[in-house]
Design an enzyme around this catalytic site. Sequence first.
Site, short mmCIF file in Angstrom:
data_model
loop_
_atom_site.label_atom_id
_atom_site.label_comp_id
_atom_site.label_asym_id
_atom_site.label_seq_id
_atom_site.Cartn_x
_atom_site.Cartn_y
_atom_site.Cartn_z
N THR A 13 24.72 42.97 45.22
CA THR A 13 24.57 41.68 44.54
C THR A 13 24.65 40.55 45.56
OG1 THR A 13 25.70 42.61 42.63
CG2 THR A 13 25.61 40.21 42.76
N GLY A 15 23.25 57.34 42.50
CA GLY A 15 24.27 58.36 42.74
C GLY A 15 25.00 58.66 41.44
N GLY A 31 28.74 28.03 30.44
CA GLY A 31 29.81 28.45 31.35
C GLY A 31 29.94 27.50 32.53
N GLY A 80 31.86 27.77 35.10
CA GLY A 80 32.55 28.45 36.20
C GLY A 80 31.74 28.33 37.48
N GLU A 83 27.41 26.08 40.67
CA GLU A 83 26.61 26.18 41.90
C GLU A 83 25.12 26.10 41.56
OE1 GLU A 83 27.70 29.58 44.29
OE2 GLU A 83 29.69 28.80 44.71
N ASP A 90 33.92 44.70 42.89
CA ASP A 90 33.78 44.16 41.54
C ASP A 90 34.01 45.20 40.45
OD1 ASP A 90 33.09 41.78 42.72
OD2 ASP A 90 31.17 41.55 41.68
N HIS A 123 34.34 38.84 49.75
CA HIS A 123 35.32 39.09 50.83
C HIS A 123 36.48 39.94 50.32
CE1 HIS A 123 35.65 35.07 49.08
NE2 HIS A 123 36.96 35.14 49.22
N HIS A 142 40.45 15.00 66.45
CA HIS A 142 40.01 13.76 65.81
C HIS A 142 38.63 13.41 66.32
CE1 HIS A 142 40.14 9.78 64.08
NE2 HIS A 142 39.73 9.30 65.25
#
Length: 467
Positions: A41, A115, A181, A183, A188, A313, A322, A445
């Site tokens: 994904t 599989g 949604g 979320g 995004e 997932d 990650h 800075h």
Amino acid sequence: MSQFDVTVIGSGPGGYVAAIRCAQLGFKTAIIEKYPTMGGTCLNVGCIPSKALLDSSEHFENAKHNFANHGIIINDPVADINRMVARKNEVVDQTTKGIQFLMDKNKITVFEGVGSFESATQIKVTKNDGSTETIDSKYTIIATGSKPSTLPFITLDKERIITSTEALNLKEIPKHLIVIGGGVIGLELGSVYKRLGSEVTVVEFMDKIIPTMDGALSKELNKVLRKQGMKFNLSTGVQSVERNGDTVKVTAKDKKGEEVVFEGDYVLVAVGRKPYTDGLAVEKAGVDLDERGRVKTNEHLQTNVSNIYAIGDVVAGAMLAHKASEEGTLVAELIAGQKPHINYNLIPGVVYTWPEVAAVGKTEEQLKAEGVAIKVGNFPMRALGRSRASGDVDGFIKVIADEKTDEILGVHMIGARAADLIAEAVVAMEYRASAEDISRMSHAHPTYAEAMKEAALDATGKRAIHF
Ligand code: FAD
Ligand code: NAD
């Protein structure tokens, strides 16, 4: 029959990382992927393509609205969605080929096909042409990921009533995109199309957007995105979605229980993702799933069948690339007899809107609910010289520390490059830094990172210098 020490099913960021780590540890390793391209994904229809479109649309937004302020005059820039999507496809292509290269480099045998377990040690690969091959494996790692969820009354036609997968491949810019949604995916991909000129209306069931993140982030992001023109309908539950030709109609109930109707040309359903085990035949290996269809594991990500592990997932926890990769590494090392560890509290979460949102550790709401005495430091991005130079003045960094020990318990930020800035907080918290530690470290800075030092100074006793 081919024999392997470890077979990984699924080549997403969980599976391919697990396979590479297994190969590094000297295991004869195979990976099975049902699609012709590797990467799952994340690389094909998730992280990478969405960021490619976010970057392209952000350039357009800047050209249209921000360049003039910097003294760069471009009259009427035009967004070419087909070129944007083609570029996105090129990025995906390069990235997925990179994984194939890594498989070859690490001498991992790649099987293309579905599989499915024949037993706890045998896996059948069914190829696209229908032919099959059965392999024997001492250990198996299930890394089959997730698919978009929907609502029971919605029929996804994948043309106008779509998920993120189709939203990454549109052939036109929607006139009015209705997003169900508020979320990560909704905001995004909503941002992509808002920047390209769509009207974007978000319908969210909860009383805030990004509801699992710190409340202050949700509030600020709502404010900034509204300023960008996105519309929000919170505490609004969708009841039905209908398509009529090129029009879609979303009917919902608002918080007063009154019916509200939204009409547009596309609906993006972004109400979460569900674990994916279709075709895997886990029952033939005796592997248990939980009540939400996730592969059940113990704290070592081992299923009830001792030579079979599951990661990413398809198991409980945050659905993040990650996180899946950390789990892939962990399982490979466990199989090798090592004693790895993942600190789940320190898996950062990022939303790639602009400004970006990023967080690690606990939210203020969680800490209060747990009765932990805390002190909170805040620093607004607009007080930074770097922010004024770039013009990215929205947002803040919030550092939460234990009132007595000063240990940092959570860092929540919204602002330019927050996705990268959060790494400092992760390192600090992994080493159990105090707010005082951060406040004493030199930050170059002018950088956005100075806000981290200032927020830490604010947490340690209202000692921020520039606010
Ligand atoms: P997946 O990446 O889902 O991979 C599983 C693979 O297994 C797939 O390739 C699938 O084809 C294969 N497979 C399944 N069953 C079989 C079988 N029986 N045989 C063979 N192969 C099989 N996360 C982030 O951290 N950052 C982001 O910016 C981010 N952006 C995202 C944007 C979008 C639009 C979406 C949808 C997701 C995003 N995510 C992001 C989430 C991220 O993509 C997932 O958390 C991550 O891909 C999970 O990795 P995984 O390896 O567990 O599974
Ligand atoms: P999400 O869980 O982030 O958001 C789903 C939203 O839909 C929530 O705010 C929820 O309250 C709302 N919702 C649920 N039912 C609803 C209803 N009936 N009506 C209206 N709103 C409703 O899920 P997502 O945005 O679909 O993303 C799926 C997963 O993919 C997430 O777990 C996320 O971790 C991952 N992802 C991550 C990134 C990233 O890391 N930047 C980007 C995209 C996706």
